[in-house]
Write an enzyme that holds these catalytic residues in place. Sequence first.
Site, PDB file in Angstrom:
ATOM      1  N   TYR A 172      -1.471  -1.130  10.871  1.00 37.12           N
ATOM      2  CA  TYR A 172      -1.586  -1.444   9.515  1.00 37.12           C
ATOM      3  C   TYR A 172      -0.441  -0.988   8.464  1.00 37.12           C
ATOM      4  CZ  TYR A 172      -3.681  -1.239   4.697  1.00 37.12           C
ATOM      5  OH  TYR A 172      -3.888  -1.486   3.362  1.00 37.12           O
ATOM      6  N   SER A 223       0.825  -1.453  -0.051  1.00 40.28           N
ATOM      7  CA  SER A 223       0.119  -0.034  -0.013  1.00 40.28           C
ATOM      8  C   SER A 223       0.762   1.084  -0.153  1.00 40.28           C
ATOM      9  CB  SER A 223      -0.857  -0.031   1.199  1.00 40.28           C
ATOM     10  OG  SER A 223      -1.515   1.165   1.278  1.00 40.28           O
TER      11      SER A 223
HETATM   12  N1  LIG Z   1      -8.740  -0.183  -0.781  1.00 41.19           N
HETATM   13  C1  LIG Z   1      -7.576   0.522  -0.585  1.00 41.19           C
HETATM   14  O1  LIG Z   1      -7.855   1.604  -0.521  1.00 41.19           O
HETATM   15  C2  LIG Z   1      -6.484  -0.091  -0.281  1.00 41.19           C
HETATM   16  C3  LIG Z   1      -5.277   0.677  -0.459  1.00 41.19           C
HETATM   17  C4  LIG Z   1      -3.965   0.151  -0.243  1.00 41.19           C
HETATM   18  C5  LIG Z   1      -3.789  -1.526  -0.151  1.00 41.19           C
HETATM   19  N2  LIG Z   1      -5.017  -2.258   0.070  1.00 41.19           N
HETATM   20  C6  LIG Z   1      -4.889  -3.490   0.250  1.00 41.19           C
HETATM   21  O2  LIG Z   1      -5.564  -4.212  -0.729  1.00 41.19           O
HETATM   22  C7  LIG Z   1      -5.798  -5.527  -0.250  1.00 41.19           C
HETATM   23  C8  LIG Z   1      -7.325  -6.019  -0.655  1.00 41.19           C
HETATM   24  O3  LIG Z   1      -8.144  -5.135   0.111  1.00 41.19           O
HETATM   25  P1  LIG Z   1      -9.499  -4.452  -0.448  1.00 41.19           P
HETATM   26  O4  LIG Z   1      -9.205  -2.821  -0.515  1.00 41.19           O
HETATM   27  O5  LIG Z   1      -9.767  -5.226  -1.821  1.00 41.19           O
HETATM   28  O6  LIG Z   1     -10.517  -4.692   0.611  1.00 41.19           O
HETATM   29  P2  LIG Z   1     -11.752  -5.512   0.855  1.00 41.19           P
HETATM   30  O7  LIG Z   1     -12.936  -5.213  -0.121  1.00 41.19           O
HETATM   31  O8  LIG Z   1     -12.148  -5.315   2.111  1.00 41.19           O
HETATM   32  O9  LIG Z   1     -11.308  -6.913   0.643  1.00 41.19           O
HETATM   33  C9  LIG Z   1     -10.621  -7.718   1.504  1.00 41.19           C
HETATM   34  C10 LIG Z   1     -10.416  -9.367   1.225  1.00 41.19           C
HETATM   35  O10 LIG Z   1      -9.765 -10.157   2.231  1.00 41.19           O
HETATM   36  C11 LIG Z   1     -10.490 -11.023   2.606  1.00 41.19           C
HETATM   37  N3  LIG Z   1     -10.068 -11.322   3.817  1.00 41.19           N
HETATM   38  C12 LIG Z   1     -10.298 -10.515   4.904  1.00 41.19           C
HETATM   39  N4  LIG Z   1      -9.712 -11.394   6.333  1.00 41.19           N
HETATM   40  C13 LIG Z   1      -9.554 -12.475   5.870  1.00 41.19           C
HETATM   41  C14 LIG Z   1      -9.147 -13.719   6.505  1.00 41.19           C
HETATM   42  N5  LIG Z   1      -8.949 -13.638   7.777  1.00 41.19           N
HETATM   43  N6  LIG Z   1      -8.871 -14.864   5.759  1.00 41.19           N
HETATM   44  C15 LIG Z   1      -8.823 -14.791   4.346  1.00 41.19           C
HETATM   45  N7  LIG Z   1      -9.313 -13.608   3.542  1.00 41.19           N
HETATM   46  C16 LIG Z   1      -9.692 -12.656   4.449  1.00 41.19           C
HETATM   47  C17 LIG Z   1     -12.052 -10.711   2.232  1.00 41.19           C
HETATM   48  O11 LIG Z   1     -12.918 -11.764   2.236  1.00 41.19           O
HETATM   49  P3  LIG Z   1     -13.755 -12.608   3.456  1.00 41.19           P
HETATM   50  O12 LIG Z   1     -14.266 -11.369   4.196  1.00 41.19           O
HETATM   51  O13 LIG Z   1     -14.605 -13.283   2.597  1.00 41.19           O
HETATM   52  O14 LIG Z   1     -12.730 -13.523   4.020  1.00 41.19           O
HETATM   53  C18 LIG Z   1     -11.740 -10.001   1.091  1.00 41.19           C
HETATM   54  O15 LIG Z   1     -11.920 -10.766   0.050  1.00 41.19           O
HETATM   55  C19 LIG Z   1      -5.566  -5.607   1.453  1.00 41.19           C
HETATM   56  O16 LIG Z   1      -4.327  -6.238   1.514  1.00 41.19           O
HETATM   57  C20 LIG Z   1      -5.627  -4.030   1.610  1.00 41.19           C
HETATM   58  O17 LIG Z   1      -4.747  -3.760   2.633  1.00 41.19           O
HETATM   59  C21 LIG Z   1      -6.178  -1.717  -0.205  1.00 41.19           C
END
Ligand SMILES: NC(=O)c1ccc[n+]([C@@H]2O[C@H](COP(=O)([O-])OP(=O)(O)OC[C@H]3O[C@@H](n4cnc5c(N)ncnc54)[C@H](OP(=O)(O)O)[C@@H]3O)[C@@H](O)[C@H]2O)c1
Length: 260
Positions: free
Chosen positions: A151, A138
């Site tokens: 985080y 990130s």
């Molecule tokens: N959105 C942003 O602004 C942003 C920016 C930079 C980096 N990121 C990173 O991008 C990645 C994806 O996040 P996102 O933004 O797409 O958020 P999101 O929509 O909340 O997706 C998170 C995913 O992780 C899964 N997950 C959560 N806890 C889990 C667990 N204990 N075991 C297995 N799977 C789990 C969730 O599925 P379930 O709930 O079905 O398990 C979901 O598929 C993360 O690493 C986040 O830190 C996001």
Amino acid sequence: MTTALITGASTGIGEKFAKELASRQTNLVLVARSQDKLDNLATELSSKYQIKTTVIAQDLTTTAARKAVFDTVQAQNITIDLLINNAGFGDYGAFSDRPLSKMMEMVQLNISAVVELTGLFLPLMQTRKDGAIINVSSIAAFQPIPYMSVYAASKAFILNFSEALWAENKDLGVRILAICPGPTESEFYDRADFPKSTTAFNTMTMASAEAVVKESLRALDKSQSTAVVGGFKNQIIVNLPRLMPRDLLVGVVGKQFKHI
Ligand SMILES: NC(=O)c1ccc[n+]([C@@H]2O[C@H](COP(=O)([O-])OP(=O)(O)OC[C@H]3O[C@@H](n4cnc5c(N)ncnc54)[C@H](OP(=O)(O)O)[C@@H]3O)[C@@H](O)[C@H]2O)c1
């Protein structure tokens, strides 16, 4: 046909990786906790693109679950050509106000699961002299973030870990890429209870998860170690910390993230 394993494939960036890779005729292994969402996605993508999909519903915060993912893939004789360590979550609030158990869960998912799944799949790729791993870091990796301390630190770990592995593996036929998205449309902010009253929230520009995924796959094609994705503003944000004394930096970031 190649196969990609995507963690956190049920929503957000992981789901968009699944859709984009399916459209490029990649078979998929989809991992997250939500079995129903994964099953629906797998059905949709396999019928739309005639690809093979495998669903593994696991909570990746434990070693047993990560080994179960690896063992399931091995038992089905699936070769993973691309591992995408994407599952992760954030949590808003001062460290001492937040449940310690939740902080430890975050360390388990955002750090330990990435190290362990990489440790399980990388040797197979090295033996084949072929394969790739994308670790989702990130722009939070480039400076400490008060009120999201664990985080931001977890993402700094992923960035440093991935870049080191990139160097170790670049002559061994395995590509390693850390992607660093800025704010991206997904469930992330709601799940993190991120307050809309912060300066940080109000000055954010959200990228689409589709754009983040396409940019990331272009960076992988170029064998980059790192890709800051999601818009030019993110390039500025990650470079500013190099110019500022660290006390000043963390103070400024703290004001941006403080709940008013
Ligand atoms: N959105 C942003 O602004 C942003 C920016 C930079 C980096 N990121 C990173 O991008 C990645 C994806 O996040 P996102 O933004 O797409 O958020 P999101 O929509 O909340 O997706 C998170 C995913 O992780 C899964 N997950 C959560 N806890 C889990 C667990 N204990 N075991 C297995 N799977 C789990 C969730 O599925 P379930 O709930 O079905 O398990 C979901 O598929 C993360 O690493 C986040 O830190 C996001």
